[in-house]
Design an enzyme around this catalytic site. Structure first.
Site, PDB file in Angstrom:
ATOM      1  N   GLU A  73      32.501  16.037  -2.533  1.00  0.00           N
ATOM      2  CA  GLU A  73      31.074  15.994  -2.000  1.00  0.00           C
ATOM      3  C   GLU A  73      29.998  16.681  -2.940  1.00  0.00           C
ATOM      4  O   GLU A  73      28.862  16.150  -2.988  1.00  0.00           O
ATOM      5  CB  GLU A  73      30.943  16.589  -0.629  1.00  0.00           C
ATOM      6  CG  GLU A  73      31.615  15.657   0.340  1.00  0.00           C
ATOM      7  CD  GLU A  73      33.124  15.801   0.768  1.00  0.00           C
ATOM      8  OE1 GLU A  73      33.533  16.801  -0.236  1.00  0.00           O
ATOM      9  OE2 GLU A  73      33.753  15.100   1.532  1.00  0.00           O
ATOM     10  N   HIS A 142      34.363  16.818  12.908  1.00  0.00           N
ATOM     11  CA  HIS A 142      33.775  15.422  12.817  1.00  0.00           C
ATOM     12  C   HIS A 142      33.072  14.887  13.666  1.00  0.00           C
ATOM     13  O   HIS A 142      32.966  13.680  14.081  1.00  0.00           O
ATOM     14  CB  HIS A 142      35.319  14.485  12.810  1.00  0.00           C
ATOM     15  CG  HIS A 142      36.153  14.572  11.451  1.00  0.00           C
ATOM     16  ND1 HIS A 142      36.923  15.784  11.352  1.00  0.00           N
ATOM     17  CD2 HIS A 142      36.358  13.850  10.607  1.00  0.00           C
ATOM     18  CE1 HIS A 142      37.627  15.658  10.135  1.00  0.00           C
ATOM     19  NE2 HIS A 142      37.169  14.557   9.729  1.00  0.00           N
TER      20      HIS A 142
END
Ligand SMILES: Cc1ncc(C[n+]2csc(CCOP(=O)(O)OP(=O)(O)O)c2C)c(N)n1
Lengths: 336, 344
Positions: A73, A142
C-alpha cells in the site's frame, strides 16, 4: 424524493442501479473519457475487486489502465501520488479502509502537503476509493470507518455517498478534481438500489449535501448506509413526526449552509454517521450548528454512531455497536 | 540545462562548475545558518557533490528526480536557480515554494524536481509514480530517486523498487551512501556488505560505484538511463560518498573522529576532479580559481537577493491548500482576521 437542494438532475432520465454498478459506471465512464485516468490497487483487475466493484474493467481497458498491484500500500499509494503530480489521474483502490494505516505516511506527508509546501505549484488529481463499515462479520481489521481521519487532515477532501446517484455523481467529480479526494464506500450499501441519471455528463459538486426527504420537526443528517435507514425511519414515523433527511455526501468540504437551513426550519437535529462518536463527524456538524444556528435549537443535538469501540466479530456483538435504524429512531423520538 | 556531455572538455568544465556552485551554495548556507539568518533545519551536501552532478548530467531535461532532506545539491544539479533556492531558505515569497517549503522541501515540478523531502524514504515511491506516468503516456522520460543509505531500511523504499521492477518502469534508484544515517554508521544499519546487493531481491541490475568520482556516477547513471528508457526497467546504484559536515548544521558529531573525516577529505570530489582536469591539460589553476570565484559571486548575489526579497503576507498562509476553493478555510481565516488574529 423530489426535493432538490443545491443540485438538480432530471429524474425522468434515470436508470435503477445498485451502488456497486453506479460506482463501476462512474469509473468506466471516466476511464473512457480521459486517457490520463487509470485505476490501480490490489486485485482490481483480473479478480474484479474483492467486493466486485471493478469487475470487467480490465477486459475493457487493458492492464495499462487497470493495474493489479503487489500488496504494498505504501508503495503504490506513493506511486499514485507521484503519478498525479506528473500529469495523470490515478484512481487508487485501498481494499479495506483499515489498510489506509499502512500507507498513511504517503497520504499525510506527501499527498496532503505537496501542493501547499510547493507553494501551489503542483496539482494532486488523485482519487482514493476504499470500503468502510461493519455488517459482514469481517471483524475489527476489515470493518472500520476511518473517514474522520481524512476529513480532519488538512489538504484532503473526503466524500461519503449515501445513494447510488450520489456515488456516481460524486465519484466522477472526484476523478475530475485536481485535488486529492478520498471516496468512502460503505460495504453494506453496494446492493442498495436507486435511481441514477443516465447522462454521462452527470456529476455532483463536491461539498454539497442533499435533502433527500423534506420534513418539519427533526432533521437527520446522515451519511452512507444511514441515509437509507434514516429514510426508512422517516417513512415509519410519518404522521407522528415529520423527519427531514439529509445525505451529507461530503464531509470535507461540509455543506454548512444546507444543514443550517434545515436546522433553522426544524429546530432539532440528529447526526447519524457510522464512525466512532468522539471527536468526529458528529462533533464537527454539531460545532458548526453551534457556531451558526445556536438560537434555532429547540433541543440538544443527538448523535448516532459507534460508541468508540472497534467492530467485533461475533454477529451478536457487531449488531450491538453498529448504529442502526432503531438508534436513529430512538434519537429522533428523544427530542421530537 | 541538465544534460551535459561529460565526454567533452566543455562538459567536464560544466560539471566542475556545477560542483563548485553546489559547494558555494552550501558553504554560504552554513554561514548564514550559523549567523541565525536562515531558520529551520539545514542539511548540507558538502562532500557529495559528485553524486548529484554526475547523475543529473546524465539525465535529460525532461526527466524527473526526487530528493531528500539533503537536497540543495540535487536542485542545483537539476538546473534550479540558486537565487530562488536561497530565497526559499529565507522563507521569502518568491522562493521556489513561496516560502512554504524551506530547505527541506525545495521543489520545481516544471523543472522535473519533485521535491526535497522531510521524510526519509518517501521519495522512491514518488519516483516510481513519475516513471509510471512516463510509461502510461509513452513519453521519453525517466525518474531518478536519490535517497540515503539510512533510507534503504525503510519499507516503502523496497515497495517502490519492487513495483518499478515488476512493471519495468523507467526508474533509477540511486543510494547516496555517505556512511551515516544521522549518527549511526551504515554497517550498524544494514546486514549486507554492499547496499547494491539488495537489487538481487528484485532481479534488477545493482552495482556500487565511487561516488567521489563525478565521471563514474555519470557513466553509471547514463547506462541506467538507457536501460530505463528502452523499457528494460529500473537499476539500483549505490554511490559511495561521504558527508563532510555534520548531519545537520549545529550537529556536534560525537559519533566520528576528525581523522576519519580527513581521510575522505583527501578524496574531495571537487579537488580531485579539478586535479584530473589540470593533469589532462584541460584546466589551469588560475582558471579553476576564476571558476570558484564566479560561483561564490553567484551565490553572494543570491544571498543579497534573498535578504532583500519580500516576505509572504501573513494571509498567504491560507493559500495553496487546494486547486478548488473550500469554504472552510475562507470562513475560518476570515473569522480569525476579524478578531485580529491574523494581523500582526
Ligand atoms: C521517516 C523519518 N524518520 C526519521 C527521520 C529523521 N531523520 C532525518 S534525516 C535522517 C537520517 C537519514 O539518513 P540517510 O538516509 O542515510 O541520509 P543522509 O542524512 O545520510 O543523507 C533521519 C533519521 C525522518 N526525517 N523521517
Amino acid at each position: 424524493m423530489s426535493t432538490e437542494t443545491g443540485t438538480s438532475y432530471d429524474v425522468d432520465q434515470t436508470r435503477t442501479m445498485t451502488m456497486r454498478e453506479a460506482i463501476r459506471e462512474a469509473i468506466r465512464e471516466e476511464l473512457a473519457r480521459d486517457d490520463d485516468v487509470f485505476l490501480m490497487g490490489e486485485d482490481v483487475g483480473r479478480f474484479g475487486g474483492v467486493l466486485e466493484v471493478t469487475a470487467g474493467l480490465l477486459d475493457e481497458f487493458g492492464d495499462d489502465r487497470v493495474r493489479d498491484t503487489p500488496i504494498s500500500e505504501a508503495g503504490f499509494m506513493g506511486a499514485g501520488i507521484g503519478a498525479a503530480a506528473t500529469g495523470t489521474r490515478p484512481v487508487v483502490e485501498i481494499m479495506f479502509s483499515d489498510f489506509l494505516g499502512v500507507c498513511s505516511e504517503q497520504v499525510m506527508n506527501q499527498m496532503a502537503k505537496m501542493r501547499y509546501m510547493f507553494g501551489g505549484k503542483t496539482e494532486m488529481p488523485i482519487t482514493v476509493r476504499t470500503t468502510e463499515g461493519g455488517g459482514m462479520g469481517a471483524a475489527s481489521q476489515h470493518s472500520g470507518t476511518v473517514h474522520t481521519w481524512f476529513a480532519h487532515f488538512p489538504g484532503l477532501l473526503a466524500v461519503t455517498p449515501g445513494t447510488p446517484a450520489a456515488a456516481k455523481g460524486l465519484l466522477k467529480s472526484a476523478i475530475r478534481s485536481d485535488d486529492p479526494v478520498f471516496f468512502f464506500e460503505n460495504k453494506m450499501t453496494y446492493e442498495q438500489q436507486g435511481e441514477v441519471p443516465v447522462d454521462e455528463d452527470f456529476t455532483l459538486p463536491l461539498g454539497e449535501a442533499r435533502v433527500e426527504r423534506e420534513g418539519d420537526d427533526v432533521t437527520v443528517v446522515a451519511s452512507q448506509r444511514l441515509v437509507g435507514e434514516s429514510l426508512d425511519v422517516a417513512e415509519d414515523l410519518a404522521g407522528d413526526v415529520s423527519v427531514e433527511v439529509i445525505d451529507v455526501r461530503s464531509l470535507y468540504p461540509l455543506d454548512t449552509d444546507t444543514l443550517v437551513g434545515s436546522l433553522e426550519k426544524t429546530g432539532r437535529m440528529v447526526v447519524a454517521d457510522e464512525s466512532p462518536l468522539s471527536y468526529g463527524v458528529h462533533a464537527e456538524v454539531m460545532a458548526r450548528m453551534m457556531e451558526n444556528a445556536f438560537f434555532s435549537l429547540d433541543a440538544p443535538i443527538q448523535r448516532v454512531g459507534v460508541p468508540d469501540t472497534h467492530i467485533p466479530f461475533s454477529p451478536a456483538l457487531e449488531g450491538e455497536v453498529l448504529p442502526s435504524a432503531d438508534d436513529v429512531r430512538t434519537a429522533v423520538e428523544r427530542i421530537a | 540545462m541538465v544534460a551535459i556531455d561529460i565526454e567533452t572538455e566543455d562538459g567536464r568544465r560544466e560539471a566542475l562548475r556545477r560542483m563548485l556552485t553546489i559547494r558555494a551554495f552550501d558553504s554560504a548556507a552554513s554561514d548564514l545558518f550559523a549567523d541565525g539568518e536562515i531558520p529551520g533545519f539545514v542539511h548540507l551536501y558538502i562532500g557529495e557533490e559528485a553524486v548529484a552532478t554526475g547523475a543529473c548530467a546524465a539525465l535529460e531535461e525532461q526527466d524527473y528526480i526526487t530528493s531528500t532532506h539533503r537536497g540543495h545539491g540535487h536542485c542545483i544539479a537539476k538546473g534550479l536557480d540558486p537565487t530562488f533556492m536561497m530565497a526559499e531558505l529565507y522563507g521569502k515569497r518568491d522562493g521556489y515554494c513561496n516560502g512554504k517549503g524551506g530547505s527541506m522541501h525545495i521543489a520545481d515540478v516544471d523543472a522535473g524536481m519533485l521535491g526535497a523531502n522531510g521524510i526519509v524514504g518517501a521519495g522512491p515511491p514518488l519516483a516510481t509514480g513519475a516513471a509510471l506516468t512516463a510509461q502510461l503516456k509513452g513519453e521519453d522520460r525517466i525518474a531518478l530517486a536519490f535517497f540515503g543509505d539510512g533510507a534503504v531500511a525503510q519499507g516503502q523504499v523496497h515497495e517502490a523498487i519492487n513495483l518499478a521492477a515488476t512493471w519495468d518502469l523507467p526508474a533509477i534508484f540511486l543510494v547516496e551512501n555517505n556512511q551515516f544515517g544521522e549518527g549511526t554508521p551504515v554497517d550498524e544499519q544494514h546486514n549486507v556488505q554492499a547496499l547494491s546487493e539488495t537489487a538481487e531481491a528484485y532481479d534488477i541490475p545493482g552495482f556500487s560505484i565511487d561516488g567521489m568520482d563525478v565521471t563514474a556516477v555519470y557513466e553509471a547513471v547514463g547506462e541506467a538511463r538507457e536501460r530505463a528508457a528502452s523499457g528494460a526497467g529500473p537499476t539500483f546504484i549505490e554511490a559511495e560518498t561521504y558527508r563532510f559536515r555534520g548531519h545537520f548544521e549545529g550537529d556536534q558529531q560525537p559519533y566520528r573522529e576528525e581523522e576519519d573525516v580527513a581521510v575522505w577529505r583527501d578524496r574531495d570530489p571537487v579537488e580531485s576532479f579539478k586535479a584530473r582536469l589540470v593533469e589532462r591539460g584541460e584546466l589551469t589553476d588560475e582558471e579553476f580559481e576564476a571558476m570558484r570565484e564566479s560561483a561564490d559571486e553567484e551565490i553572494e548575489e543570491a544571498v543579497e537577493y534573498a535578504r532583500d526579497a519580500a516576505d509572504p503576507a501573513p494571509e498567504e498562509a491560507y493559500d495553496d491548500m487546494f486547486a478548488t476553493v473550500v469554504p472552510e478555510i475562507e470562513q475560518f481565516a476570515a473569522r480569525m482576521r476579524a478578531d485580529g488574529g491574523a494581523e500582526r
